[in-house]
Scaffold this active site. Sequence first.
Site, short mmCIF file in Angstrom:
data_model
loop_
_atom_site.label_atom_id
_atom_site.label_comp_id
_atom_site.label_asym_id
_atom_site.label_seq_id
_atom_site.Cartn_x
_atom_site.Cartn_y
_atom_site.Cartn_z
N SER A 566 0.80 -1.42 0.09
CA SER A 566 -0.02 -0.15 -0.11
C SER A 566 0.53 1.48 -0.12
O SER A 566 2.31 1.67 -1.01
CB SER A 566 -0.90 -0.10 1.49
N HIS A 681 -8.03 -4.31 -0.94
CA HIS A 681 -6.97 -3.73 -0.82
C HIS A 681 -6.21 -4.89 0.48
O HIS A 681 -5.10 -4.92 0.25
CB HIS A 681 -7.46 -2.94 0.05
#
Length: 710
Positions: A566, A681
Amino acid sequence: MKKQFFCAAAAALAMISAAPAQAQPQTQDDPYQWLENIEGEKALDWVRAQNARSQEALEADPRFAPMYEEALSVLTSKARLALGSIHNGYVYNFWQDDEHVRGVWRRASVESYRAGAPEWETLVDVDALAEEEDRNWVWGGVDCLSPDYTHCMVELSDGGSDAAFWREFDSSDKAFVEGGFYIPEGKSSVAWLGPDTLLVGADTGEGSLTTSGYPRTVRRLARDAALDEAPVLYEGEETDVAVAAAVEQDNGGAHVFVVRSPSFFESEYYYARSEDDALGDLEKLPLPMNADFEGVLGGRAIFLLREEWTYDGETYESGAVIAYGLAGAEAQTVMTPAANQSVEDVEIGKSGLVISYLEDVSGKAARFTPRKKGGWKRKEIGLPDNGVIEIISAGGGTDDAMLSFESLTRPEALYYAPARGKLKKIAETPAFYDATGVVVEQRFATSADGTKVPYFIMGLDSVLKQGNAPTVQYGYGGFLIPILPVYYEDPARPQHGALAGLMWVKRGGVLVLSNIRGGGEYGPKWHQAALKENRQRAFDDFIAISEDLIETGVTSPEKLGAIGRSNGGLLMGAMLTQRPDLYAAIDCGVPLFDMKRYNKLLAGASWMGEYGDPDIPEEWAYISKYSPYQNLKAGEPYPKVLFYTSTKDDRVHPGHARKAAAKMDGLGYDFFYYENIEGGHGGTANQDQLAYRTALEYAYFARMLMPRSE
């Protein structure tokens, strides 16, 4: 009540559909922009080809299969602690194992749970529901009306994306309510105002979303009413990041808050007390823009300040916990952390607070109770030292609390902290690996500007003494998120003790956790030191730790690998393009990579408070210096990178990883690439997928840093 827009956990507001990103016009200088078409057949054909090539190579390593079995044994173990929160006499828990791959939401009485023998009853079986409805359901979470905890809204996504459905569930009947509240698929937020009323932020058509793609309005939705016809309680600006509502039950009354976020870190708070579900005018509270709302206790709104606040002649320090009287408009300091401390969590019980905090990245916890004559009484909770403390539950109609303690080598233990009486350990996870001979040290490196940056190093004592060991260095450095030496807290991050110890350290590898600026290890100032034009400081900190590892003989550039996901994937991109000479392997997960276009892809526009706006020339001037995509070039000593992402990631666009790999290919570099077709995610939708990806990652590091001839 934390903002959770970006990383780790479920981000109730961090949502936007994929369609706008696919509609972006082609730029003349980006020949790989077609890979931003998430579900485009050409793009998916490219993904499948890269997956097949990379998976075949990594699975062929003889260490992959045992690593996969090891990861699966941890991630699906029934011996893991079943952590949950107390509500109205029950402990509620969500659980996944080899029999419940998608998971079950369940509860047990507090009495049985506290006795160490919880008697679970299943409320929602996600595996059975998915089979019954022929949907790829992934659990998102639940929001229930306190104090009874009977009326609930359950969040389920199709494949693990942030976009999800909300459905009403009755915990007494243990069934979804036929004809009950239902919010269609989208990036919605819900809060119970009463048993027949919700406050909802959702996509209701044109004009209902901000330019960042989050709900712009809060609507008051009555039972049996149409969502798009529900009256608007509050409407933010189109340029805001998001608007959401929170309802706090306190001494039999409901306190209603609307939070307007003009930017990622800035919020305005509006308040109205609910009387029999009737709301008066919303009153703007005089809090600073950078403050986190934690809840209400005895008519006081509890906030964690992220900047200094001067109010009514008093100055309250950044990082402090304060109580603001909603009736009298007075403010009190609950806790002001020292320079080496950072408040991590604030939970609200029936008559007091439980606060967990860090002290030089070591966990502590204390109770705070308001005194009748003013001020707050503080009492430390006597948990072990030199580890990570998490508040598992505080409140739910009681002052009893549950907290956990763990470290890289010490399995997670659960403690029951009654309002009165002694702290009691009620459960402990058995060791997932033999930590005999494994040592953990905290060290400090000196960054480019002279700042001392802490890091943890974990390895077999014999390996550390021998030196020049295969080493994996993890980093994140953003969004106020600290990197903590946990045993098993967030299984999506395979750098933590249980998985790393079993799969890497016991094979002779060394693990390093980097506490670089941009995170929250030392509070707001540590985070703010690496914002926007100062982003390079986070990168310099990571580099300083790498250099310290090499200078002290722990490892060498030929045996040093780096891992981040991320925002940490952006960090990995910076390491790749700035100091490729330091690393023999880089694991770059669900990354931000193209910082020229990040604000145009999915939820990216909401993060400009962290990185800056690339469309403003003055801000692009500093972003362009580190944006990995633009700084990739031929003829550099880049290691063979592993990129991974998820097609269903609707937070960080999979186009970042796709384009990074494609551009490296175009420049003549080899790489590994893995894209899970589902999983959001987190990159995975269930424990089996997570075990597989974790095995790919460690097989990659073994291949690059531990040649089989050794």
